[in-house]
Motif scaffolding. Structure first.
Motif, PDB file in Angstrom:
ATOM      1  N   GLU A  85     -21.850 -12.672   9.488  1.00 47.58           N
ATOM      2  CA  GLU A  85     -22.804 -11.840   8.739  1.00 47.58           C
ATOM      3  C   GLU A  85     -22.043 -10.631   8.219  1.00 47.58           C
ATOM      4  OE1 GLU A  85     -26.482 -10.490  10.860  1.00 47.58           O
ATOM      5  OE2 GLU A  85     -25.628 -11.781  12.402  1.00 47.58           O
ATOM      6  N   VAL A  86     -22.380 -10.197   7.015  1.00 50.92           N
ATOM      7  CA  VAL A  86     -21.784  -8.969   6.501  1.00 50.92           C
ATOM      8  C   VAL A  86     -22.879  -7.907   6.528  1.00 50.92           C
ATOM      9  CG1 VAL A  86     -20.648  -7.853   4.560  1.00 50.92           C
ATOM     10  CG2 VAL A  86     -20.154 -10.243   5.092  1.00 50.92           C
ATOM     11  N   MET A  87     -22.607  -6.828   7.256  1.00 52.11           N
ATOM     12  CA  MET A  87     -23.573  -5.742   7.410  1.00 52.11           C
ATOM     13  C   MET A  87     -22.952  -4.461   6.874  1.00 52.11           C
ATOM     14  SD  MET A  87     -24.415  -6.654  11.370  1.00 52.11           S
ATOM     15  CE  MET A  87     -25.967  -5.850  11.581  1.00 52.11           C
ATOM     16  N   GLU A  88     -23.752  -3.401   6.816  1.00 49.76           N
ATOM     17  CA  GLU A  88     -23.222  -2.109   6.365  1.00 49.76           C
ATOM     18  C   GLU A  88     -22.062  -1.658   7.239  1.00 49.76           C
ATOM     19  OE1 GLU A  88     -26.153   0.975   5.918  1.00 49.76           O
ATOM     20  OE2 GLU A  88     -27.503  -0.371   4.842  1.00 49.76           O
ATOM     21  N   GLU A  89     -22.171  -1.917   8.538  1.00 52.35           N
ATOM     22  CA  GLU A  89     -21.157  -1.478   9.497  1.00 52.35           C
ATOM     23  C   GLU A  89     -19.890  -2.315   9.413  1.00 52.35           C
ATOM     24  OE1 GLU A  89     -24.368  -2.239   9.878  1.00 52.35           O
ATOM     25  OE2 GLU A  89     -25.113  -1.550  11.809  1.00 52.35           O
ATOM     26  N   GLY A  90     -19.965  -3.474   8.760  1.00 53.53           N
ATOM     27  CA  GLY A  90     -18.815  -4.371   8.688  1.00 53.53           C
ATOM     28  C   GLY A  90     -19.271  -5.795   8.940  1.00 53.53           C
ATOM     29  N   SER A  91     -18.319  -6.694   9.135  1.00 56.90           N
ATOM     30  CA  SER A  91     -18.730  -8.079   9.351  1.00 56.90           C
ATOM     31  C   SER A  91     -18.871  -8.381  10.851  1.00 56.90           C
ATOM     32  CB  SER A  91     -17.770  -9.046   8.674  1.00 56.90           C
ATOM     33  OG  SER A  91     -16.611  -9.195   9.427  1.00 56.90           O
ATOM     34  N   VAL A  92     -19.779  -9.309  11.151  1.00 52.22           N
ATOM     35  CA  VAL A  92     -20.070  -9.690  12.534  1.00 52.22           C
ATOM     36  C   VAL A  92     -19.936 -11.203  12.644  1.00 52.22           C
ATOM     37  CG1 VAL A  92     -21.809  -9.694  14.367  1.00 52.22           C
ATOM     38  CG2 VAL A  92     -21.707  -7.787  12.775  1.00 52.22           C
ATOM     39  N   ARG A  93     -19.070 -11.648  13.565  1.00 54.94           N
ATOM     40  CA  ARG A  93     -18.915 -13.076  13.830  1.00 54.94           C
ATOM     41  C   ARG A  93     -19.856 -13.453  14.961  1.00 54.94           C
ATOM     42  NH1 ARG A  93     -14.562 -10.649  13.936  1.00 54.94           N
ATOM     43  NH2 ARG A  93     -14.198 -10.912  16.163  1.00 54.94           N
ATOM     44  N   THR A  94     -20.612 -14.517  14.777  1.00 54.78           N
ATOM     45  CA  THR A  94     -21.558 -14.952  15.801  1.00 54.78           C
ATOM     46  C   THR A  94     -21.239 -16.380  16.218  1.00 54.78           C
ATOM     47  OG1 THR A  94     -23.287 -13.532  14.898  1.00 54.78           O
ATOM     48  CG2 THR A  94     -24.005 -15.318  16.329  1.00 54.78           C
ATOM     49  N   ILE A  95     -21.259 -16.604  17.530  1.00 53.12           N
ATOM     50  CA  ILE A  95     -21.119 -17.951  18.082  1.00 53.12           C
ATOM     51  C   ILE A  95     -22.347 -18.197  18.945  1.00 53.12           C
ATOM     52  CG2 ILE A  95     -19.815 -19.480  19.619  1.00 53.12           C
ATOM     53  CD1 ILE A  95     -17.316 -17.807  18.940  1.00 53.12           C
ATOM     54  N   VAL A  96     -23.018 -19.318  18.711  1.00 49.39           N
ATOM     55  CA  VAL A  96     -24.171 -19.720  19.509  1.00 49.39           C
ATOM     56  C   VAL A  96     -23.768 -20.993  20.236  1.00 49.39           C
ATOM     57  CG1 VAL A  96     -26.596 -20.427  19.469  1.00 49.39           C
ATOM     58  CG2 VAL A  96     -25.755 -18.775  17.782  1.00 49.39           C
ATOM     59  N   LYS A  97     -23.867 -20.974  21.565  1.00 51.87           N
ATOM     60  CA  LYS A  97     -23.534 -22.151  22.379  1.00 51.87           C
ATOM     61  C   LYS A  97     -24.816 -22.620  23.056  1.00 51.87           C
ATOM     62  CE  LYS A  97     -21.016 -23.663  26.449  1.00 51.87           C
ATOM     63  NZ  LYS A  97     -20.250 -23.242  27.632  1.00 51.87           N
ATOM     64  N   VAL A  98     -25.108 -23.905  22.978  1.00 51.36           N
ATOM     65  CA  VAL A  98     -26.321 -24.446  23.583  1.00 51.36           C
ATOM     66  C   VAL A  98     -25.968 -25.674  24.410  1.00 51.36           C
ATOM     67  CG1 VAL A  98     -28.620 -25.387  23.142  1.00 51.36           C
ATOM     68  CG2 VAL A  98     -27.686 -23.646  21.630  1.00 51.36           C
ATOM     69  N   ALA A  99     -26.458 -25.688  25.664  1.00 51.37           N
ATOM     70  CA  ALA A  99     -26.249 -26.837  26.544  1.00 51.37           C
ATOM     71  C   ALA A  99     -27.450 -26.953  27.478  1.00 51.37           C
ATOM     72  CB  ALA A  99     -24.976 -26.656  27.363  1.00 51.37           C
TER      73      ALA A  99
END
Length: 132
Positions: free
Chosen positions: A40-54
């Protein structure tokens, strides 16, 4: 094998406030879990997101401008963290529902930050192969 996907994230807080995001990322399976990765690109900078589901648990990790670790296990209180420029906050999640089907993740949880209840959050993530 990684699959490029279009991801829609919808978060509803206490059935009143809703935030929506569309992102492009990757989906893959590893061992007995599936993963979604997006940026995601936000005002504060970019944010990398990882979602893990098990099975009956999930984990959301965010790094970059926002650092966050939100673990979920059905009917268990779990501790995580939310790091901001002015400090790190301790978080607690209590997942009331974790459902996942092909292309959809649904998590309903109570969220507590620094010991104060922040509300009941409903997180819905849907994704499909991005056939550009």
């Amino acid at each position: 094998m990684e699959i490029p996907v279009k991801i829609k994230v919808k978060t509803t807080i206490d059935e009143q406030e809703t935030f929506e995001l569309t992102a492009f990322g990757r989906y893959y399976k590893k061992n007995h879990a599936f993963f979604l990765q997006y940026e995601e690109v936000m005002e504060e900078g970019s944010v990398r997101t990882i979602v893990k589901v098990a099975a009956d648990e999930a984990l959301i990790l965010r790094g970059g401008a926002v650092k966050m670790r939100l673990p979920f296990r059905l009917h268990e209180k779990l501790h995580g963290s939310y790091e901001m420029p002015f400090g790190t906050f301790e978080t607690t999640t209590l997942a009331r529902r974790i459902k996942h089907t092909e292309g959809h993740l649904d998590i309903l949880y109570d969220f507590v930050m620094q010991g104060a209840a922040s509300g009941t959050y409903h997180l819905e993530i849907s994704f499909q192969e991005d056939l550009k």
